[in-house]
Write a protein that holds these residues in place. Structure first.
Motif, PDB file in Angstrom:
ATOM      1  N   HIS A  13       0.775  -1.229  -0.254  1.00  0.00           N
ATOM      2  CA  HIS A  13       0.240   0.125   0.034  1.00  0.00           C
ATOM      3  C   HIS A  13       0.864   1.211  -0.038  1.00  0.00           C
ATOM      4  CE1 HIS A  13      -3.220  -2.634   2.217  1.00  0.00           C
ATOM      5  NE2 HIS A  13      -3.100  -2.897   0.875  1.00  0.00           N
ATOM      6  N   ILE A  14       1.935   1.311   0.755  1.00  0.00           N
ATOM      7  CA  ILE A  14       3.045   2.171   0.493  1.00  0.00           C
ATOM      8  C   ILE A  14       4.426   1.633   0.296  1.00  0.00           C
ATOM      9  CG2 ILE A  14       1.819   3.725   2.442  1.00  0.00           C
ATOM     10  CD1 ILE A  14       3.943   2.688   4.472  1.00  0.00           C
ATOM     11  N   PHE A  30       8.264   9.831  10.212  1.00  0.00           N
ATOM     12  CA  PHE A  30       8.131   8.996   8.962  1.00  0.00           C
ATOM     13  C   PHE A  30       7.984   9.641   7.693  1.00  0.00           C
ATOM     14  CE2 PHE A  30       5.564   7.062  12.854  1.00  0.00           C
ATOM     15  CZ  PHE A  30       6.325   6.356  13.269  1.00  0.00           C
ATOM     16  N   VAL A  31       8.765   9.031   6.701  1.00  0.00           N
ATOM     17  CA  VAL A  31       8.517   9.520   5.231  1.00  0.00           C
ATOM     18  C   VAL A  31       8.134   8.143   4.326  1.00  0.00           C
ATOM     19  CG1 VAL A  31       9.371  10.775   3.516  1.00  0.00           C
ATOM     20  CG2 VAL A  31       9.951  11.513   5.866  1.00  0.00           C
ATOM     21  N   TYR A  32       6.999   8.262   3.575  1.00  0.00           N
ATOM     22  CA  TYR A  32       6.726   7.170   2.699  1.00  0.00           C
ATOM     23  C   TYR A  32       6.057   7.779   1.406  1.00  0.00           C
ATOM     24  CZ  TYR A  32       2.372   7.557   5.446  1.00  0.00           C
ATOM     25  OH  TYR A  32       1.381   7.870   5.956  1.00  0.00           O
ATOM     26  N   VAL A  33       6.056   6.794   0.346  1.00  0.00           N
ATOM     27  CA  VAL A  33       5.045   7.121  -0.841  1.00  0.00           C
ATOM     28  C   VAL A  33       3.823   6.366  -0.957  1.00  0.00           C
ATOM     29  CG1 VAL A  33       5.209   7.002  -3.337  1.00  0.00           C
ATOM     30  CG2 VAL A  33       7.256   7.722  -1.907  1.00  0.00           C
ATOM     31  N   ARG A  34       2.923   6.973  -1.195  1.00  0.00           N
ATOM     32  CA  ARG A  34       1.284   6.441  -1.343  1.00  0.00           C
ATOM     33  C   ARG A  34       0.961   6.972  -2.258  1.00  0.00           C
ATOM     34  NH1 ARG A  34      -1.981   6.716   3.828  1.00  0.00           N
ATOM     35  NH2 ARG A  34      -1.185   4.257   4.085  1.00  0.00           N
ATOM     36  N   ASP A  35       0.401   6.161  -3.323  1.00  0.00           N
ATOM     37  CA  ASP A  35      -0.210   6.739  -4.682  1.00  0.00           C
ATOM     38  C   ASP A  35       0.554   7.655  -5.475  1.00  0.00           C
ATOM     39  OD1 ASP A  35      -2.350   4.958  -3.950  1.00  0.00           O
ATOM     40  OD2 ASP A  35      -3.493   6.619  -2.974  1.00  0.00           O
ATOM     41  N   GLY A  36       1.993   7.508  -5.471  1.00  0.00           N
ATOM     42  CA  GLY A  36       2.848   8.538  -6.003  1.00  0.00           C
ATOM     43  C   GLY A  36       3.071   9.654  -5.254  1.00  0.00           C
TER      44      GLY A  36
END
Length: 188
Positions: free
Chosen positions: A64-65, A146-152
């Motif tokens: 999902h991420i 936290f740093v992450y990518v979700r849906d671009g």
């Protein structure tokens, strides 16, 4: 009962251990007993932050991420420094037929190549001012939980309680993140 960030229960996770430690002292003692480097211990400011980390790891495993990271730093204000005079440095410049050499040995070698006497190499003293960098103010940094990518889209997330969300220091850093990096912080 009203909470306070100073009463938040910190969590220390030692790699390779199922134990969750509540105090730094206990975690250090555990590491000393087993020969583990304390620098490898993961530190969380609260149990909420630790549980959120576990949840985000699960989200990443499910796809999902992606690109999940902890404790990512963003510079908000660069350091300010100035050049400060330290002393004068006297250097010698050796001249052979209008050619400059940094050392006497190099000048004498050139004299030998040209077949002239060493006495024709002249020495000129130069005075150079020596400066050093002096920091006036250190840089200001915001550290995201936290740093992450979700849906671009890149998501910057911070675990905050209702009280710590209102702290002047955090509010200012949140506003600077929006102003400097055009990033809105997701507060969980």
């Amino acid at each position: 009962m009203r909470g306070n960030k100073f009463f938040a229960k910190k969590v220390y996770i030692v790699p390779g251990s199922a134990h969750r430690f509540r105090t730094e002292h206990d975690a250090k003692f555990y590491c000393q007993q087993r020969g583990i480097d304390f620098a490898t211990v993961e530190k969380y400011d609260s149990t909420k932050e630790y549980e959120r980390w576990l949840y985000l790891q699960q989200e990443q495993r499910l796809g999902h991420i992606s690109g999940l990271q902890r404790q990512v730093e963003y510079e908000l204000i660069p350091e300010k420094s100035e050049q400060v005079y330290v002393r004068d440095r006297i250097t010698k410049d050796w001249i052979v037929q209008n050619e400059h050499y940094p050392t006497q040995k190099a000048a004498h070698a050139r004299c030998k190549e040209l077949g002239i006497q060493y006495a024709s190499a002249q020495c000129a003293k130069k005075v150079e001012k020596v400066f050093k960098k002096s920091v006036i103010e250190k840089n200001a940094v915001y550290t995201a939980d936290f740093v992450y990518v979700r849906d671009g889209a890149t998501i910057v997330e911070d675990c905050k309680s209702e009280i710590t969300r209102k702290e002047a220091d955090y509010v200012l850093r949140r506003k600077l993140m929006l102003h400097v990096h055009n990033i809105r912080i997701l507060e969980t």
